[in-house]
Design a protein around this motif. Structure first.
Motif, PDB file in Angstrom:
ATOM      1  N   PRO A   1      67.594 -37.459 -90.619  1.00  0.00           N
ATOM      2  CA  PRO A   1      67.053 -38.775 -90.299  1.00  0.00           C
ATOM      3  C   PRO A   1      66.249 -39.422 -91.421  1.00  0.00           C
ATOM      4  CG  PRO A   1      65.825 -37.066 -89.157  1.00  0.00           C
ATOM      5  CD  PRO A   1      66.974 -36.397 -89.834  1.00  0.00           C
ATOM      6  N   ARG A   2      65.863 -38.644 -92.442  1.00  0.00           N
ATOM      7  CA  ARG A   2      65.086 -39.187 -93.562  1.00  0.00           C
ATOM      8  C   ARG A   2      65.668 -38.664 -94.877  1.00  0.00           C
ATOM      9  NH1 ARG A   2      59.738 -36.557 -92.626  1.00  0.00           N
ATOM     10  NH2 ARG A   2      61.181 -34.887 -92.156  1.00  0.00           N
ATOM     11  N   ALA A   3      65.311 -39.320 -95.958  1.00  0.00           N
ATOM     12  CA  ALA A   3      65.797 -38.892 -97.269  1.00  0.00           C
ATOM     13  C   ALA A   3      65.359 -37.466 -97.588  1.00  0.00           C
ATOM     14  CB  ALA A   3      65.326 -39.856 -98.346  1.00  0.00           C
ATOM     15  N   ILE A   4      64.146 -37.088 -97.192  1.00  0.00           N
ATOM     16  CA  ILE A   4      63.674 -35.732 -97.474  1.00  0.00           C
ATOM     17  C   ILE A   4      64.578 -34.699 -96.814  1.00  0.00           C
ATOM     18  CG2 ILE A   4      62.007 -35.748 -95.564  1.00  0.00           C
ATOM     19  CD1 ILE A   4      61.767 -33.791 -98.891  1.00  0.00           C
ATOM     20  N   ASP A   5      65.129 -35.022 -95.651  1.00  0.00           N
ATOM     21  CA  ASP A   5      66.045 -34.095 -94.979  1.00  0.00           C
ATOM     22  C   ASP A   5      67.334 -33.939 -95.777  1.00  0.00           C
ATOM     23  OD1 ASP A   5      64.288 -33.739 -92.702  1.00  0.00           O
ATOM     24  OD2 ASP A   5      64.855 -35.772 -92.151  1.00  0.00           O
ATOM     25  N   LEU A   6      67.785 -35.018 -96.388  1.00  0.00           N
ATOM     26  CA  LEU A   6      68.971 -34.959 -97.242  1.00  0.00           C
ATOM     27  C   LEU A   6      68.681 -34.126 -98.495  1.00  0.00           C
ATOM     28  CD1 LEU A   6      71.859 -35.746 -97.932  1.00  0.00           C
ATOM     29  CD2 LEU A   6      70.972 -37.934 -98.804  1.00  0.00           C
ATOM     30  N   VAL A   7      67.513 -34.327 -99.095  1.00  0.00           N
ATOM     31  CA  VAL A   7      67.120 -33.533-100.270  1.00  0.00           C
ATOM     32  C   VAL A   7      67.109 -32.051 -99.904  1.00  0.00           C
ATOM     33  CG1 VAL A   7      65.234 -33.015-101.872  1.00  0.00           C
ATOM     34  CG2 VAL A   7      65.807 -35.405-101.357  1.00  0.00           C
ATOM     35  N   ARG A   8      66.518 -31.721 -98.773  1.00  0.00           N
ATOM     36  CA  ARG A   8      66.463 -30.316 -98.340  1.00  0.00           C
ATOM     37  C   ARG A   8      67.859 -29.739 -98.113  1.00  0.00           C
ATOM     38  NH1 ARG A   8      61.521 -31.721 -94.397  1.00  0.00           N
ATOM     39  NH2 ARG A   8      59.836 -31.339 -95.890  1.00  0.00           N
ATOM     40  N   LEU A   9      68.752 -30.526 -97.527  1.00  0.00           N
ATOM     41  CA  LEU A   9      70.120 -30.056 -97.290  1.00  0.00           C
ATOM     42  C   LEU A   9      70.844 -29.820 -98.615  1.00  0.00           C
ATOM     43  CD1 LEU A   9      72.463 -29.354 -95.437  1.00  0.00           C
ATOM     44  CD2 LEU A   9      73.019 -31.796 -95.346  1.00  0.00           C
ATOM     45  N   ILE A  10      70.690 -30.726 -99.551  1.00  0.00           N
ATOM     46  CA  ILE A  10      71.323 -30.554-100.859  1.00  0.00           C
ATOM     47  C   ILE A  10      70.826 -29.260-101.501  1.00  0.00           C
ATOM     48  CG2 ILE A  10      71.523 -31.477-103.211  1.00  0.00           C
ATOM     49  CD1 ILE A  10      71.286 -34.313-101.898  1.00  0.00           C
ATOM     50  N   ARG A  11      69.520 -29.019-101.452  1.00  0.00           N
ATOM     51  CA  ARG A  11      68.948 -27.790-102.033  1.00  0.00           C
ATOM     52  C   ARG A  11      69.418 -26.549-101.281  1.00  0.00           C
ATOM     53  NH1 ARG A  11      68.486 -29.519-106.671  1.00  0.00           N
ATOM     54  NH2 ARG A  11      66.686 -30.752-107.230  1.00  0.00           N
ATOM     55  N   GLU A  12      69.503 -26.655 -99.962  1.00  0.00           N
ATOM     56  CA  GLU A  12      69.976 -25.520 -99.157  1.00  0.00           C
ATOM     57  C   GLU A  12      71.412 -25.141 -99.538  1.00  0.00           C
ATOM     58  OE1 GLU A  12      71.647 -24.968 -94.652  1.00  0.00           O
ATOM     59  OE2 GLU A  12      69.815 -26.155 -94.876  1.00  0.00           O
ATOM     60  N   LEU A  13      72.254 -26.143 -99.703  1.00  0.00           N
ATOM     61  CA  LEU A  13      73.665 -25.894 -99.966  1.00  0.00           C
ATOM     62  C   LEU A  13      73.967 -25.583-101.436  1.00  0.00           C
ATOM     63  CD1 LEU A  13      75.241 -28.715 -97.765  1.00  0.00           C
ATOM     64  CD2 LEU A  13      75.051 -26.274 -97.221  1.00  0.00           C
ATOM     65  N   HIS A  14      73.175 -26.168-102.366  1.00  0.00           N
ATOM     66  CA  HIS A  14      73.532 -26.060-103.785  1.00  0.00           C
ATOM     67  C   HIS A  14      72.391 -25.640-104.698  1.00  0.00           C
ATOM     68  CE1 HIS A  14      77.598 -27.563-103.238  1.00  0.00           C
ATOM     69  NE2 HIS A  14      77.082 -28.384-102.341  1.00  0.00           N
ATOM     70  N   GLY A  15      71.265 -25.251-104.138  1.00  0.00           N
ATOM     71  CA  GLY A  15      70.149 -24.832-104.983  1.00  0.00           C
ATOM     72  C   GLY A  15      69.767 -25.922-105.965  1.00  0.00           C
ATOM     73  N   ASP A  16      69.635 -25.545-107.228  1.00  0.00           N
ATOM     74  CA  ASP A  16      69.229 -26.500-108.265  1.00  0.00           C
ATOM     75  C   ASP A  16      70.408 -27.052-109.066  1.00  0.00           C
ATOM     76  OD1 ASP A  16      66.540 -26.325-107.639  1.00  0.00           O
ATOM     77  OD2 ASP A  16      66.205 -24.631-108.982  1.00  0.00           O
ATOM     78  N   TYR A  17      71.619 -26.914-108.548  1.00  0.00           N
ATOM     79  CA  TYR A  17      72.794 -27.415-109.275  1.00  0.00           C
ATOM     80  C   TYR A  17      72.666 -28.917-109.555  1.00  0.00           C
ATOM     81  CZ  TYR A  17      77.478 -28.841-110.539  1.00  0.00           C
ATOM     82  OH  TYR A  17      78.543 -29.399-111.206  1.00  0.00           O
ATOM     83  N   PHE A  18      72.274 -29.682-108.533  1.00  0.00           N
ATOM     84  CA  PHE A  18      72.179 -31.134-108.689  1.00  0.00           C
ATOM     85  C   PHE A  18      70.774 -31.545-109.094  1.00  0.00           C
ATOM     86  CE2 PHE A  18      75.650 -30.843-105.498  1.00  0.00           C
ATOM     87  CZ  PHE A  18      76.625 -31.547-106.187  1.00  0.00           C
ATOM     88  N   GLY A  19      70.706 -32.521-110.009  1.00  0.00           N
ATOM     89  CA  GLY A  19      69.462 -33.232-110.237  1.00  0.00           C
ATOM     90  C   GLY A  19      69.375 -34.294-109.151  1.00  0.00           C
ATOM     91  N   ILE A  20      68.252 -34.368-108.472  1.00  0.00           N
ATOM     92  CA  ILE A  20      68.137 -35.291-107.333  1.00  0.00           C
ATOM     93  C   ILE A  20      67.080 -36.355-107.622  1.00  0.00           C
ATOM     94  CG2 ILE A  20      67.607 -35.507-104.875  1.00  0.00           C
ATOM     95  CD1 ILE A  20      68.487 -32.591-104.550  1.00  0.00           C
TER      96      ILE A  20
END
Length: 106
Positions: free
Chosen positions: A61-80
């Motif tokens: 529901p918020r951008a922080i939730d998307l950031v957390r999901l990206i980190r959960e799925l890909h660790g530090d692979y992506f610069g966010i």
């Protein structure tokens, strides 16, 4: 995959399920994209305001939730990258609250 060109993929949670977000991130990774702009996004077309469940079927529901999901799925692979609202987001109660939200996202 063009040498010398940095790409920043714009990713919002509007209308995206967790599975769809995961799929989009896998496609980005497969295509060599390393940078994501993670946003909640605008309300769905035809709506002026957000309603419960409008974003990611309620999963992000918020951008922080998307950031957390990206980190959960890909660790530090992506610069966010994330949005900041120096003038204050319309839903923030104060500048201090807005600053806390920004610090949490980054």
């Amino acid at each position: 995959k063009l040498p010398g060109i940095d790409v920043l993929m714009h990713l919002t949670t509007t209308g995206m399920t967790r599975e769809r977000i995961a799929s989009v991130l896998e496609q980005a990774k497969a295509n060599g994209i390393r940078n994501i702009l993670a946003l909640r996004g605008d309300p769905p077309p035809g709506q002026r305001w957000w309603k419960v469940g409008d974003t990611s079927d309620g999963y992000c529901p918020r951008a922080i939730d998307l950031v957390r999901l990206i980190r959960e799925l890909h660790g530090d692979y992506f610069g966010i990258a994330v949005a900041g609202h120096p003038e204050g987001h319309p839903s923030s109660l104060s500048q201090e609250e807005e600053l806390r939200h920004l610090k949490t996202k980054i």
